[in-house]
Write a protein that holds these residues in place. Structure first.
Motif, PDB file in Angstrom:
ATOM      1  N   THR A 186      71.453  66.220  38.524  1.00 16.68           N
ATOM      2  CA  THR A 186      70.342  67.080  38.936  1.00 16.68           C
ATOM      3  C   THR A 186      69.837  66.630  40.291  1.00 16.68           C
ATOM      4  O   THR A 186      69.679  65.428  40.541  1.00 16.68           O
ATOM      5  N   ASN A 231      66.012  59.257  41.157  1.00 19.15           N
ATOM      6  CA  ASN A 231      64.777  59.567  40.433  1.00 19.15           C
ATOM      7  C   ASN A 231      63.722  60.193  41.350  1.00 19.15           C
ATOM      8  O   ASN A 231      62.540  60.184  41.027  1.00 19.15           O
ATOM      9  N   ASP A 281      61.447  63.919  33.625  1.00 19.50           N
ATOM     10  CA  ASP A 281      62.574  63.227  33.001  1.00 19.50           C
ATOM     11  C   ASP A 281      63.623  62.789  34.008  1.00 19.50           C
ATOM     12  O   ASP A 281      64.259  61.738  33.833  1.00 19.50           O
ATOM     13  N   ARG A 282      63.822  63.583  35.071  1.00 16.10           N
ATOM     14  CA  ARG A 282      64.964  63.319  35.947  1.00 16.10           C
ATOM     15  C   ARG A 282      64.592  63.011  37.394  1.00 16.10           C
ATOM     16  O   ARG A 282      65.413  62.462  38.130  1.00 16.10           O
ATOM     17  N   THR A 319      70.350  71.980  38.676  1.00 15.50           N
ATOM     18  CA  THR A 319      71.361  71.330  37.836  1.00 15.50           C
ATOM     19  C   THR A 319      72.527  72.292  37.672  1.00 15.50           C
ATOM     20  O   THR A 319      72.470  73.227  36.860  1.00 15.50           O
ATOM     21  N   SER A 346      68.789  62.828  40.284  1.00 15.26           N
ATOM     22  CA  SER A 346      68.621  62.114  39.023  1.00 15.26           C
ATOM     23  C   SER A 346      69.555  60.912  38.980  1.00 15.26           C
ATOM     24  O   SER A 346      70.531  60.835  39.733  1.00 15.26           O
ATOM     25  N   GLU A 347      69.257  59.964  38.118  1.00 19.16           N
ATOM     26  CA  GLU A 347      70.036  58.730  38.074  1.00 19.16           C
ATOM     27  C   GLU A 347      71.465  58.960  37.607  1.00 19.16           C
ATOM     28  O   GLU A 347      72.331  58.138  37.865  1.00 19.16           O
ATOM     29  N   ASP A 348      71.703  60.079  36.901  1.00 20.45           N
ATOM     30  CA  ASP A 348      73.077  60.381  36.493  1.00 20.45           C
ATOM     31  C   ASP A 348      73.811  61.251  37.513  1.00 20.45           C
ATOM     32  O   ASP A 348      74.988  61.585  37.330  1.00 20.45           O
ATOM     33  N   THR A 365      61.535  68.702  33.444  1.00 17.90           N
ATOM     34  CA  THR A 365      62.702  68.311  34.239  1.00 17.90           C
ATOM     35  C   THR A 365      62.323  67.309  35.320  1.00 17.90           C
ATOM     36  O   THR A 365      63.013  66.301  35.531  1.00 17.90           O
ATOM     37  N   THR A 423      64.240  72.232  41.273  1.00 21.49           N
ATOM     38  CA  THR A 423      65.215  71.385  40.589  1.00 21.49           C
ATOM     39  C   THR A 423      66.493  72.193  40.359  1.00 21.49           C
ATOM     40  O   THR A 423      66.437  73.352  39.945  1.00 21.49           O
TER      41      THR A 423
END
Length: 823
Positions: free
Chosen positions: A163, A154, A488-489, A76, A158-160, A485, A74
């Motif tokens: 990440t 996802n 959640d992401r 970020t 990640s949806e934002d 992580t 992962t």
């Protein structure tokens, strides 16, 4: 006893050097295979014996060309990801990781198809596909394309959009599966009793080769994970990076266990020695238990090396338990020796040693035997590592008993300890206080025990058999942070596959589908004529409904299926869902280089199966695997009409759950049988129904209190904590046998129950107190481990020792006095 006394007189006490030389030779022989001692946390070590789910799991992976053998990095970044500099740095990291020898391929946002071109249609999909690696795509456009794609958010991003993940695929060589299949086929023949001598020899050779090759793969996997971590380190200054994946979880579990075996093994030993030195204050009473404990562990490790019997996550605590049991035996001998020495200070040291051995061999023998029965309950499990743990402890306890009654006298024969004047005044206020309390407040003892029993029953009803892998590791560890992580992401940690088998096609045709008013290409006509393909309107609509249901469950993260692929193709098709005619041509419309991404992981026309790939959220606090699996299966059969045999649930989630449920069935539900067996042994030992029932009571309280406490604290039973029941029973039984045996000896002197109780508390009670104090002190160091099961093991072992001691010093004498067990 005469024969035992003669054995000691003629051999052990007469020739102590020969005994020591014999043990030295055994230790040298054992040391020759120390290098074969190994830890195993493979998939086979975490599933049921002959569990069909493991083969189903492998079959699903072969059918849909998928695998869980991959690592997840992962990433970020501290700054923006979708800039030229941000993507360039990500590409540099990806390229370094991809260059590792064991990495077969990588998946990331850099090489996956973006499917964003304005000219993209079903007809041009094979020419208009772009990737960040191959095409000059604007970072902002790439971000939008990735987040708009139903498959990637996802999962790889990640949806934002902050990440992302790099998936490192670690392919398992075909030789592994060849050896595995050969071994399994030969094992079936051997287990059936129909194997020839040549087949048995071939089975042994293939098994040895499979073990060696598995060890090589494990070493390569560990080395790869270490290399990955080294590569990640320089990139951490500008990004938050975590490593995850099933291979990493397995590797870290082995690493934590290995560290605990070495670091905390030495720490426990140091604490034990320090406590012995404080209690007995003579170097012999430190050295002799040390030699006995060390020899027991040494010989067992050598034996496991010679037999290539691996230690697993479950059985990794057997060394600590052997230390407990061997130390308990030696402390009882030490205390009894010092009592004889004090009673007859002028007696010859050899006579004192002989009397000690003859006085203690019977209760210690039955102590070892009943403890073996307690651990023998583990062999009723259907899980190979749990069965192995039971047999390891059975063999280890036998070795511990033999070493204690052979090596201990040989050492003391050569190093007779001097008389300790402090023995006469060596009264322990703790045991004296409990004697007085039991005498004056017998009703309170019985009432308190009853209250504890009620609390135990309530706590037992609160027990659950669930646990998440994330709960095995402290929040400060990388593996814990990585799982958080990923959950959640990036869609969840533990894989679960739902596989649906298609209905068989009818044997004879049903006529011309165009003879009716129904057009099969644009509407649902029942499609009996088209059951040999999945790409029909009716089947795809139902698979979509199944996908939506699975995605709606709170326990599930990312769900992938053919419905995901259809969403992507619908987006390519201008946003319109595919009609029945377009569905029929989906296999032809998807480019060959995208089939392994969009089609084959989810639909197998050859096997007539459809697959839903699900990631379970390990961080969900109320995760109940069995309830989730039952809910999914029942919903698919009752609400969607699939026959039960057409629905298969597979993956690590299923196999781990099967193990937990089997543990509950085989251990908790059979604990009554274990106590019945111990009661029978008490009856044989004490030859009194009263004493057998009295002896069982404190054992029930001790075992129930530990399990009840786990229920009250909300600590679930899992592959580690489930063994606490057997451990507690074994410990409690030891104290009970020693106390009753000593009570009978002391009662014969004056027939006074109260006076006998006080003498027992000052004699055998002292040994029990020393044993409990030493073990509780020694195992308290385990709370410093990073592996949560090791911490629980240390805490509950200490609590079990305390409850066993408390029951033996209060409830047991109170019941003996109340029922006048000795007449």
């Amino acid at each position: 006893m005469n024969r035992i006394g003669a054995f000691y007189d003629r051999i052990i006490l007469a020739h102590p050097w020969l005994v020591l030389l014999a043990f030295a030779a055994l230790m040298v022989l054992a040391a020759l295979r120390f290098d074969q001692f190994r830890l195993d946390a493979s998939a086979e070590s975490l599933v049921l014996e002959n569990d069909q789910s493991l083969e189903e799991y492998r079959q699903v992976n072969r059918t849909f060309t998928t695998s869980d053998d991959f690592l997840v990095v992962t990433y970020t970044p501290d700054g923006e990801l979708f800039t030229d500099a941000g993507l360039s740095r990500l590409a540099g990291l990806r390229d370094e990781l991809a260059a590792l020898e064991a990495v077969g391929s990588t998946n990331s946002i850099l090489n996956i198809p973006l499917l964003h071109s304005p000219d993209l249609t079903l007809d041009t999909v094979d020419t208009e596909i772009k990737t960040l690696d191959e095409d000059p795509v604007d970072p902002a456009t790439a971000r939008q394309a990735l987040l708009a794609n139903p498959m990637y958010p996802n999962l790889l991003i990640s949806e934002d959009g902050k990440t992302t993940a790099i998936q490192l695929n670690l392919p398992t060589p075909s030789r592994y599966f060849d050896l595995l299949n050969q071994r399994n086929q030969l094992r079936e023949a051997v287990d059936s009793g129909q194997a020839s001598a040549a087949e048995q020899q071939a089975y042994e050779q293939v098994s040895d080769e499979f073990i060696r090759y598995t060890e090589e793969l494990g070493a390569t996997r560990d080395r790869t994970i270490s290399e990955v971590r080294s590569i990640l380190e320089p990139y951490r200054d500008q990004a938050t990076i975590h490593l995850g994946g099933v291979p990493m979880i397995v590797a870290d579990m082995i690493r934590f266990i290995g560290n605990d075996l070495s670091t905390f093994g030495l720490g426990v030993l140091a604490f034990l020695l320090l406590t012995l030195a404080i209690i007995f204050r003579q170097w012999r009473w430190v050295a002799v238990p040390l030699v006995c404990c060390g020899t027991t562990v040494w010989l067992m490790i050598g034996f496991l090396g010679w037999t290539q019997w691996p230690v697993t996550v479950i059985s990794s605590n057997f060394i600590s338990l052997l230390l407990i049991m061997t130390l308990s035996l030696t402390i009882h001998l030490i205390v009894r020796y010092r009592e004889f020495q004090h009673d007859e200070p002028r007696a010859d040291a050899r006579l004192v040693l002989r009397n000690t051995l003859l006085a203690m061999i019977k209760p210690c023998f039955y102590m070892a035997l009943t403890t073996i029965v307690a651990f023998g309950s583990l062999t009723f499990s259907g899980i190979r590592p749990v069965i192995d743990f039971g047999w390891m402890m059975t063999l280890g306890l036998t070795v511990a008993f033999l070493i204690t009654f052979l090596l201990f006298p040989a050492l003391l024969r050569l190093l007779p300890p001097p008389l300790d004047s402090r023995v006469s005044s060596d009264r322990i206020p703790f045991t004296d206080a409990f004697a007085r309390f039991t005498e004056k407040s017998g009703g309170a003892v019985l009432l308190g025990s009853g209250a504890i029993a009620v609390l135990c029953v309530i706590g037992l009803n609160r027990l659950t058999v669930e646990n998440s892998f994330i709960d095995y590791f402290k929040s400060s560890t990388e593996i814990h942070q990585g799982m958080v992580t990923i959950d959640d992401r990036l869609g969840g940690t533990t894989p679960l596959d739902v596989v649906i088998t298609d209905e068989p096609a009818p044997e004879a045709g049903g006529g011309d589908p165009f003879a009716s008013d129904c057009d099969p290409f644009v509407q649902d006509c029942g499609d009996d004529e088209y059951r040999d393909t999945w790409y029909t309107y009716q089947k795809m609509r139902q698979l979509r409904e199944v996908h939506d249901y699975l995605d709606s469950l709170p326990e599930t993260g990312k769900v992938l299926s053919i419905a995901t692929t259809l969403d992507i193709l619908a987006r390519v098709n201008g946003g319109e869902p595919l009609n029945a005619l377009e569905l029929a041509f989906v296999p032809a419309a998807v480019p060959s280089d995208l089939e392994d991404i969009l089609l084959t992981p989810y639909i197998s026309e050859e096997a007539d199966k459809a697959r839903f790939s699900i990631r379970i959220l390990e961080t969900m606090p109320d995760l109940r695997r069995q309830e989730l699996l039952d809910r999914i299966r029942n919903h698919l059969t009752e609400n969607f009409g699939y026959e039960r045999e057409r629905v298969l649930l597979s993956g690590m989630t299923v196999m781990y759950n099967n193990m937990l449920q089997s543990l509950f069935d085989s251990q908790i539900k059979t604990i009554g049988v274990v106590f019945a067996a111990i009661a029978i042994m008490f009856l044989i030992l004490f030859r009194s129904v009263k004493l057998a029932l009295v002896g069982i009571a404190p054992n029930l309280i001790a075992a129930g209190s530990v399990l009840g406490l786990m229920g009250w604290l909300g600590i679930p039973l899992d592959m580690m904590t489930i063994t606490v029941a057997a451990i507690t029973v074994g410990i409690a039984v030891d104290d009970t046998i020693h106390y009753i045996h000593r009570f009978r000896t002391e009662f014969a002197k004056d027939g006074d129950y109260i006076a006998t109780m006080h003498r027992c508390h000052r004699s055998i009670g002292r040994a029990m107190f020393y044993t409990s104090l030493t073990i509780i002190s020694g195992f308290s160091i385990l709370v410093l481990s990073n592996f949560i099961p090791t911490i629980y093991f240390g805490l509950f072992t200490g609590f079990a020792m305390f409850m066993a001691l408390l029951g033996a010093l209060t409830l047991l004498p109170r019941l003996i006095i109340a029922v006048r067990a000795f007449g």
